[in-house]
Design an enzyme around this catalytic site. Structure first.
Site, PDB file in Angstrom:
ATOM      1  N   ASP A  93     -57.038 -46.449  12.261  1.00  0.00           N
ATOM      2  CA  ASP A  93     -57.712 -45.514  11.360  1.00  0.00           C
ATOM      3  C   ASP A  93     -56.836 -45.348  10.121  1.00  0.00           C
ATOM      4  OD1 ASP A  93     -55.618 -43.982  12.229  1.00  0.00           O
ATOM      5  OD2 ASP A  93     -56.834 -42.434  13.158  1.00  0.00           O
ATOM      6  N   SER A  94     -57.292 -44.547   9.170  1.00  0.00           N
ATOM      7  CA  SER A  94     -56.579 -44.469   7.884  1.00  0.00           C
ATOM      8  C   SER A  94     -55.469 -43.431   7.892  1.00  0.00           C
ATOM      9  CB  SER A  94     -57.570 -44.097   6.791  1.00  0.00           C
ATOM     10  OG  SER A  94     -58.010 -42.758   6.977  1.00  0.00           O
ATOM     11  N   GLY A  95     -55.452 -42.582   8.916  1.00  0.00           N
ATOM     12  CA  GLY A  95     -54.514 -41.462   8.932  1.00  0.00           C
ATOM     13  C   GLY A  95     -55.149 -40.196   8.377  1.00  0.00           C
ATOM     14  N   GLY A  96     -56.265 -40.329   7.670  1.00  0.00           N
ATOM     15  CA  GLY A  96     -56.901 -39.180   7.021  1.00  0.00           C
ATOM     16  C   GLY A  96     -57.264 -38.085   8.011  1.00  0.00           C
ATOM     17  N   ASP A 147     -59.782 -41.484   3.791  1.00  0.00           N
ATOM     18  CA  ASP A 147     -60.904 -40.605   3.482  1.00  0.00           C
ATOM     19  C   ASP A 147     -60.540 -39.152   3.745  1.00  0.00           C
ATOM     20  OD1 ASP A 147     -60.719 -40.946   6.265  1.00  0.00           O
ATOM     21  OD2 ASP A 147     -62.804 -40.381   6.545  1.00  0.00           O
ATOM     22  N   GLN A 188     -68.931 -40.242   4.444  1.00  0.00           N
ATOM     23  CA  GLN A 188     -68.737 -38.822   4.758  1.00  0.00           C
ATOM     24  C   GLN A 188     -69.951 -38.045   4.254  1.00  0.00           C
ATOM     25  OE1 GLN A 188     -66.592 -37.362   6.631  1.00  0.00           O
ATOM     26  NE2 GLN A 188     -64.889 -38.819   6.875  1.00  0.00           N
ATOM     27  N   GLY A 215     -66.644 -38.016  10.096  1.00  0.00           N
ATOM     28  CA  GLY A 215     -66.994 -36.612   9.961  1.00  0.00           C
ATOM     29  C   GLY A 215     -68.095 -36.153  10.890  1.00  0.00           C
ATOM     30  N   ASP A 265     -65.437 -45.327  19.374  1.00  0.00           N
ATOM     31  CA  ASP A 265     -64.137 -45.064  20.000  1.00  0.00           C
ATOM     32  C   ASP A 265     -64.096 -43.596  20.357  1.00  0.00           C
ATOM     33  OD1 ASP A 265     -63.473 -44.052  17.116  1.00  0.00           O
ATOM     34  OD2 ASP A 265     -61.822 -43.376  18.370  1.00  0.00           O
ATOM     35  N   CYS A 303     -69.455 -48.553  41.186  1.00  0.00           N
ATOM     36  CA  CYS A 303     -68.475 -49.042  40.205  1.00  0.00           C
ATOM     37  C   CYS A 303     -67.648 -50.179  40.792  1.00  0.00           C
ATOM     38  CB  CYS A 303     -67.570 -47.889  39.779  1.00  0.00           C
ATOM     39  SG  CYS A 303     -66.301 -48.357  38.604  1.00  0.00           S
ATOM     40  N   CYS A 305     -64.677 -51.161  39.519  1.00  0.00           N
ATOM     41  CA  CYS A 305     -63.306 -51.107  38.993  1.00  0.00           C
ATOM     42  C   CYS A 305     -62.275 -51.168  40.117  1.00  0.00           C
ATOM     43  CB  CYS A 305     -63.106 -49.850  38.135  1.00  0.00           C
ATOM     44  SG  CYS A 305     -62.658 -48.365  39.055  1.00  0.00           S
ATOM     45  N   CYS A 308     -62.128 -47.963  42.253  1.00  0.00           N
ATOM     46  CA  CYS A 308     -63.251 -47.755  43.184  1.00  0.00           C
ATOM     47  C   CYS A 308     -63.301 -48.818  44.277  1.00  0.00           C
ATOM     48  CB  CYS A 308     -64.568 -47.707  42.409  1.00  0.00           C
ATOM     49  SG  CYS A 308     -64.710 -46.215  41.389  1.00  0.00           S
ATOM     50  N   HIS A 334     -60.889 -46.179  35.982  1.00  0.00           N
ATOM     51  CA  HIS A 334     -62.294 -45.942  36.341  1.00  0.00           C
ATOM     52  C   HIS A 334     -63.110 -45.485  35.120  1.00  0.00           C
ATOM     53  CE1 HIS A 334     -65.971 -44.617  38.110  1.00  0.00           C
ATOM     54  NE2 HIS A 334     -65.805 -43.491  37.436  1.00  0.00           N
TER      55      HIS A 334
HETATM   56 ZN   LIG Z   1     -64.553 -47.053  39.250  1.00  0.00          ZN
END
Ligand SMILES: [Zn+2]
Length: 370
Positions: A93-96, A147, A188, A215, A265, A303, A305, A308, A334
């Site tokens: 990211d930009s740090g903003g 930004d 924004q 934003g 994200d 699941c 994973c 699990c 998980h």
């Molecule tokens: Zn799992």
């Protein structure tokens, strides 16, 4: 090194898209969910575990890495990929956002932001040029324009912030020297349709290789978020990836994809794991709860994973109560698997032309969709 970024859309259904974004560290199939590695590590899991659970893109935070250990040190040690031993794509990211939300006594002017570090109180200044310089030292595949993120309901503040964000986007493009990093512009404008439209049109005219929608998820309602996504969808180029920053509950992912978002994200899955909470199709469960003390079942029996497939709720509960680190690790594996798998299932459904049916099933069967 020069690199030609491209985004190919393999299939569309409504506004939803299944695509591939080419980066120097490999192709990113979209839509995708990126785990957050604030300090150049996704908390409590190794890069090998991230690879195993099929994570493709990891986000790292410019503000944190600039303050500690320093972007120049990371550059000396070969850049972020080498430093954190992650050879797949990285986004910074930009740090903003962090400057505005974490730093002490920040002071903004037309040229940039002066602030005090939340770690030791030392004074720093980030301008658009400085943000790009830090992100070039870090060396991620996707970088962000610097930004200003305003409180969503303050019109005057959003108007002023938008002017700065647009002027800073121009300066970021001019400051950029590396051709192996894709710089995304950030839209924004708070909850204000006119500002969002203006922002999307202005940044579109600058021909960024991708666009972030910033934003959002900062206090506005879900309905407002969704209507902003629908609005910017009309003004953004269809052939560029769209990244919705900081959003990532299962329902957010499905409703975001329905409105044309390709990249997400969020700290949610890793943060919940550290608070003993698992994200499952039956809703969020707190594994520390006494009801799981003798429960031999896995966290989620649908699941695949590592957690699990191999461990019971009772065992993970025991780890959590005994404050063993493995408890957080298993819950993180998980939770991330749940979101990464949801996104690959969504992608497959779009490719097969059955995403709307998939979404209807999701809203019917996932408790956490409510
Ligand atoms: Zn799992």
């Amino acid at each position: 090194m020069s690199f030609s970024f491209s985004f190919d859309i393999q299939s569309k259904e409504g506004r939803a898209r299944a695509g591939t974004f080419r980066t120097p560290h490999g192709d990113l199939p979209t839509p995708l969910f990126a785990p957050v590695g604030t300090q150049a590590t996704v908390k409590s899991v190794t890069p090998a575990q991230l690879e195993e659970l099929q994570a493709t893109l990891v986000l790292a935070n410019t503000y944190h890495l600039y303050l500690r250990p320093g972007d120049e040190l990371i550059a000396q040690l070969g850049g972020l990929h080498e430093f954190m031993h992650w050879q797949r794509p990285i986004l910074t990211d930009s740090g903003g956002f962090q400057v505005f939300s974490l730093a002490d006594s920040r002071k903004i002017d037309q040229d940039g932001v002066t602030f005090k570090s939340h770690i030791d109180g030392s004074t720093h200044r980030i301008t658009p040029e400085k943000s790009i310089s830090i992100q070039e030292n870090l060396g991620a595949d996707i970088i962000m324009a610097f930004d200003e993120c305003s409180p969503p309901y303050d019109l005057a503040n959003n108007e002023a912030a938008l002017e700065r964000t647009h002027a800073w986007a121009v300066r970021c493009l001019q400051a950029k020297t590396r051709s192996d990093q894709a710089l995304f512009g950030i839209i924004q404008g708070g909850i204000f349709p006119e500002l969002r439209k203006r922002s999307a049109e202005y940044l579109n005219s600058m021909d960024f290789p991708g666009y972030a929608i910033g934003g959002l998820s900062v206090g506005e309602t879900k309905a407002e978020t969704l209507s902003i996504l629908e609005l910017v969808d009309e003004y953004l180029p269809k052939h560029k990836p769209r990244y919705l920053m900081g959003v990532g509950s299962p329902v957010d992912l499905v409703t975001g994809v329905q409105r044309g978002v390709d990249i997400f994200d969020c700290v949610l899955p890793t943060r919940l794991a550290r608070h003993h909470v698992a994200i499952t199709r039956a809703g969020r469960i707190n594994i520390a709860n006494a009801r799981y003390a003798c429960d031999a079942a896995p966290i989620d029996d649908t699941c695949h994973c590592y957690a699990c497939q191999n461990f019971s709720r009772a065992y993970i509960r025991h780890l959590v109560l005994a404050k063993e680190m493995l408890g957080s690790t298993l819950l993180t594996i998980h939770n991330l698997t749940t979101l990464v798998t949801l996104m690959s299932d969504i992608r497959l459904a779009i490719l097969q032309g059955c995403f709307e049916q998939f979404a209807a099933d999701f809203f019917e069967h996932w408790e956490c969709a409510s």
